[in-house]
Every structure is written in C-alpha cells, then in structure tokens.
Scaffold this motif. Structure first.
Motif, short mmCIF file in Angstrom:
data_model
loop_
_atom_site.label_atom_id
_atom_site.label_comp_id
_atom_site.label_asym_id
_atom_site.label_seq_id
_atom_site.Cartn_x
_atom_site.Cartn_y
_atom_site.Cartn_z
N THR A 137 0.85 -1.20 0.00
CA THR A 137 0.00 0.00 0.00
C THR A 137 0.88 1.24 0.00
N MET A 138 0.29 2.34 -0.41
CA MET A 138 0.99 3.64 -0.34
C MET A 138 0.02 4.70 0.13
N ILE A 139 0.47 5.55 1.05
CA ILE A 139 -0.33 6.70 1.47
C ILE A 139 0.55 7.93 1.46
N SER A 140 -0.05 9.09 1.38
CA SER A 140 0.70 10.34 1.44
C SER A 140 -0.20 11.41 2.03
N GLY A 141 0.41 12.45 2.57
CA GLY A 141 -0.38 13.53 3.15
C GLY A 141 0.48 14.43 4.00
N GLY A 142 -0.16 15.43 4.60
CA GLY A 142 0.56 16.39 5.43
C GLY A 142 0.32 16.14 6.91
N VAL A 143 1.36 16.35 7.71
CA VAL A 143 1.25 16.24 9.17
C VAL A 143 1.67 17.58 9.77
N PRO A 144 0.79 18.22 10.54
CA PRO A 144 1.13 19.53 11.11
C PRO A 144 2.03 19.39 12.33
N CYS A 145 3.32 19.71 12.19
CA CYS A 145 4.27 19.59 13.30
C CYS A 145 4.52 20.97 13.90
N SER A 146 3.47 21.56 14.40
CA SER A 146 3.54 22.90 14.98
C SER A 146 3.06 22.82 16.43
N ILE A 147 2.99 23.96 17.08
CA ILE A 147 2.37 23.96 18.40
C ILE A 147 0.85 24.01 18.21
N THR A 148 0.12 23.79 19.29
CA THR A 148 -1.35 23.78 19.24
C THR A 148 -1.87 25.13 18.75
N LEU A 149 -2.98 25.09 18.01
CA LEU A 149 -3.60 26.34 17.56
C LEU A 149 -3.87 27.24 18.76
N SER A 150 -3.77 28.54 18.54
CA SER A 150 -4.01 29.47 19.64
C SER A 150 -5.47 29.46 20.07
N GLU A 151 -6.35 29.01 19.19
CA GLU A 151 -7.78 28.96 19.53
C GLU A 151 -8.31 27.57 19.15
N ILE A 152 -8.76 26.79 20.13
CA ILE A 152 -9.32 25.46 19.84
C ILE A 152 -10.77 25.35 20.31
N ALA B 84 -6.86 18.40 13.89
CA ALA B 84 -7.61 19.62 13.62
C ALA B 84 -7.18 20.75 14.55
N ALA B 85 -6.80 20.38 15.80
CA ALA B 85 -6.36 21.37 16.79
C ALA B 85 -4.85 21.53 16.80
N ARG B 86 -4.17 20.78 15.93
CA ARG B 86 -2.69 20.74 15.90
C ARG B 86 -2.16 20.18 17.23
N GLN B 87 -2.71 19.03 17.61
CA GLN B 87 -2.27 18.37 18.84
C GLN B 87 -1.27 17.25 18.57
N VAL B 88 -0.66 17.29 17.40
CA VAL B 88 0.38 16.33 17.03
C VAL B 88 1.68 16.67 17.77
N ASN B 89 2.40 15.64 18.19
CA ASN B 89 3.73 15.86 18.78
C ASN B 89 4.63 16.46 17.69
N VAL C 46 -0.54 18.57 28.08
CA VAL C 46 0.29 18.20 26.92
C VAL C 46 0.83 19.42 26.17
N GLY C 47 0.02 20.45 26.02
CA GLY C 47 0.36 21.56 25.13
C GLY C 47 1.69 22.21 25.43
N LYS C 48 1.98 22.46 26.72
CA LYS C 48 3.24 23.15 27.02
C LYS C 48 4.44 22.24 26.75
N ARG C 49 4.22 20.91 26.88
CA ARG C 49 5.30 19.98 26.52
C ARG C 49 5.57 20.04 25.02
N HIS C 50 4.51 20.13 24.24
CA HIS C 50 4.67 20.23 22.79
C HIS C 50 5.41 21.51 22.39
N GLU C 51 5.25 22.57 23.17
CA GLU C 51 5.98 23.80 22.86
C GLU C 51 7.49 23.57 23.00
N ILE C 52 7.88 22.77 23.99
CA ILE C 52 9.30 22.44 24.15
C ILE C 52 9.77 21.54 23.00
N TYR C 53 8.96 20.53 22.66
CA TYR C 53 9.30 19.65 21.54
C TYR C 53 9.49 20.46 20.26
#
Length: 391
Positions: free
Chosen positions: A253-268, A279-284, A328-335
């Motif tokens: 199989t093959m998949i492709s796409g975008g992963v948002p590696c940012s901090i959490t959105l300022s408004e969720i 959707a909230a940018r809660q990705v590590n 989690v969010g403040k840890r993601h800011e360090i990551y």
C-alpha cells in the motif's frame, strides 16, 4: 438516515482516535452523541506510521494482540554516513494495526452510547439566529442536517469545521511535514526495533522511518518539511531510498499527506465548537505522532462537553484549552523548539553526534544521553528538554 435523530447534544465530525475518544467521553456523561465519518469505514484509510507507546494508550484501551502488529523494545538511529546507534527503549512501544485499533475505539464509543454514521460528509455548519446549531452533511448522495448543542471537529489537518467556525487553522509551510509511506513485505529488519534515518540524502528537515509490522512486513515512510518538499517531492526521496536499500521488496500500500508539526492552535474553542486531534494541531511536533495526544485531547474535550450540557453551563468549554495546555500543550511547545534545532542540523553534525553516541556503552545509552550530545551547543534547549521529564 431514519435511524438517526434530528438532534443530539454533541455531534463529532471525524471517527479517528481523537474523534471516537471525544465521543466516548462525552457519551459517558449520559448525553446524546453522534459521530459523522466521511469515509465508508472507521479506521480506513490508514494515514500514519501506526507507532504508539503502551503507556500512552493504556489509559484509554487495554492492549490487545489483535491490533498489535509488533512490540518494540529498541530504536536504531542511522546517521547520514550510515553510522548506526541502537538504543534500548526503557518502555514498551507498539506498531498498530490501525484499522482494527480504530474499530475497537469506535466500539468503545458505541458501548458508551454514541451513535456512528459513516459515509457522512459534513460540508457546512448549521446556524440559527447567527449561532452555530449543528451541521449539514451529505449521506448516500442526499443532503442532511442534524442539530447539536456542541460540535466537536475531529476532521484532521484540513479541518473544515474549524474554518467554518472562523478559527484560524493556518499552519506555516515549514511546519507542515509532507509525508509518504509504503507498507512493504519481504523486508528483513529486526521486528522489535524501529529504525530512523536522518540527513539530506533521504529526509531533509525530517526523518525516514521503518516500523516493523510482524516478522517480514513494515511501514517505510518519511516526512520532510514543506519548504524542502517544494524543491523535491517526498516520493522521489522514498523511491531513492527503497531502490538503494531494498530494491526488490513488494509494496502493498501507499499513502501520502501532510502532518502539522507545529504547536497547538491558539484557539481550539469558539462559541460551541471544539477542535481535537490534528484539527487542533495536537500532534507531537518532534515525532509527528498524533494518536496518543489526539486521544488525550479528545478525552478532555469530550468530558468537558458532556459536563457542560449536563450542567447547562457552556462557559465550561473554555476550560478545555487550559487543561490541554497543562497536560500536553506546554510539553509540545518544548518539543517544537527541539525539533527546530535538530531538523536543521547539518549532515556533519548528525554524523558527529552518532560518533559520540556509539562511544557510550549500549547498556548505558538512552534517548536522554543522545539528546544531551545533540543539544550540547544549545544549553537553553537542554534546560527545556530537562523539563520534559518532570511533566
């Protein structure tokens, strides 16, 4: 549609791990919940590397061999000059069978009382007197509407729900990892190790992974920064790697796409709309993993949504961003800071780190010791990194 009511307390858009977890935690409060999934199946298509930690998912679901493809006990980091550094993982990791895993999360949500409707494409929000009152969706080619007191958007990185609600969901192109992944067979790798390749040859501004799935299959993927992908496509890097390392393996199989590696959105949260997961940018932002963090976000949002309805107090929704940030969010800011440092390392620096790391006896080699070497010339980040271990 006849089995679906016209009104629910909570409508969740998207049946990935964040969405079904949000639905489950809301339903456990005794409120009515409907999940709308645009695809025909929960958990399909799979859009990630499927790696999680046992500690991360155990609060939400009991580990079950039927959705665990591999159990991981070590990492292997490969520098640009092919120096390999193996690190024993002092916890337990899993490579999932996402289709089965997501099904099980859906069943837990249903057991709690949530209803799930697939092939339901949400294309707009309902509004009454200027206020959001539900969603419009298409099901089996027919337009439908369902009213709700709260709408939870778990509809991925492209989140239409967020945009419809007026939330700024823009992500910088440099923070949008462009990913491609093959699931392959007949590959000879250690089934208990995850492999990570760094450097400009295979994955500039990111990394390439091999995550084993059983004894002879694996997910082989890579993610590179969106700014790098403008110059050369991820698939060309992937093809180069496979032709060089595994020229004859079958690709299933093959998949492709975008992963948002940012901090959490300022408004969720906005009005009665909440965003969870991608959707909230809660990705590590460091690893690009979003299953566990999305489930945490979903559990917080679902629990608060349920309580807000039970208590008829919608100001409670404003607690969601605060609790997320604390857990989690403040840890993601360090990551995020660490990611920006590491992914800009030159090949020479990566090689130097690997050469220093292999001098550490294998039984004393840890992720922390490697990061200390990697961030030696960035003491401020070392301080931030140390904080992670106190969360």
């Amino acid at each position: 549609m006849s089995l679906i009511k016209n009104f629910y307390d909570v409508v969740v858009v998207g049946a990935g791990p964040a969405g079904t977890t949000a639905a489950r935690f809301a339903a456990e409060q005794g409120v009515s919940v409907l999940v709308l999934e645009k695809d025909r199946d929960v958990g399909y298509p799979v859009r990630c590397g499927e790696a999680v930690s046992k500690d991360g998912i155990e609060p939400f679901i009991k580990p079950d061999p039927k959705w665990i493809a591999s159990t991981i006990n070590s990492f292997v980091f490969i520098a640009p000059d092919e120096t390999e550094v193996k690190i024993k993982f002092n916890r337990t990791g899993y490579i999932l069978e996402r289709r089965i895993f997501d099904y099980e999360l859906g069943k837990l949500a249903a057991k709690a009382g949530a209803e799930i409707l697939t092939k339901a494409y949400v294309y707009d929000l309902l509004r009454e007197d200027g206020k959001i009152s539900g969603v419009k969706f298409e099901h089996n080619g027919e337009p439908k509407e369902v009213k709700a007191k709260i709408v939870i958007g778990a509809d991925g990185v492209e989140s239409r729900i967020g945009r419809f609600a007026g939330i700024k969901t823009h992500t910088k192109i440099s923070d949008m990892e462009c990913c491609v992944q093959f699931t392959v067979s007949n590959i000879n790798v250690d089934p208990e190790s995850c492999y990570f390749y760094f450097g400009t040859e295979y994955s500039p501004g990111g990394y390439l992974w091999i995550f084993p799935k059983g004894s002879d299959s694996a997910n082989v993927g890579l993610g590179i920064g969106g700014d790098k992908a403008k110059l050369r496509s991820p698939i060309s890097y992937m093809n180069h790697f496979l032709e060089k390392k595994f020229p004859s393996i079958p690709k299933l199989t093959m998949i492709s796409g975008g992963v948002p590696c940012s901090i959490t959105l300022s408004e969720i949260v906005k009005e009665n709309v909440m965003l969870v997961g991608d959707a909230a940018r809660q990705v590590n932002p460091l690893s690009g993993g979003g299953i566990t963090s999305g489930m945490i976000g979903g559990s917080i949002a679902g629990d608060i949504a349920g309580r807000a309805i039970k208590e008829n107090n919608f100001r409670l929704l404003n607690e969601y961003p605060k609790i997320w940030h604390q857990r989690v969010g403040k840890r993601h800011e360090i990551y995020y800071k660490i990611k920006n440092a590491i992914y800009n390392f030159s090949d020479e620096t990566l090689n130097s780190i690997a050469h220093s790391a292999i001098k550490i006896p294998e039984n004393e080699r840890t992720l922390l010791s490697i990061f200390k070497i990697a961030l030696f010339d960035k003491p401020s980040l070392l301080f931030d990194f140390a904080k992670i271990f106190f969360y």
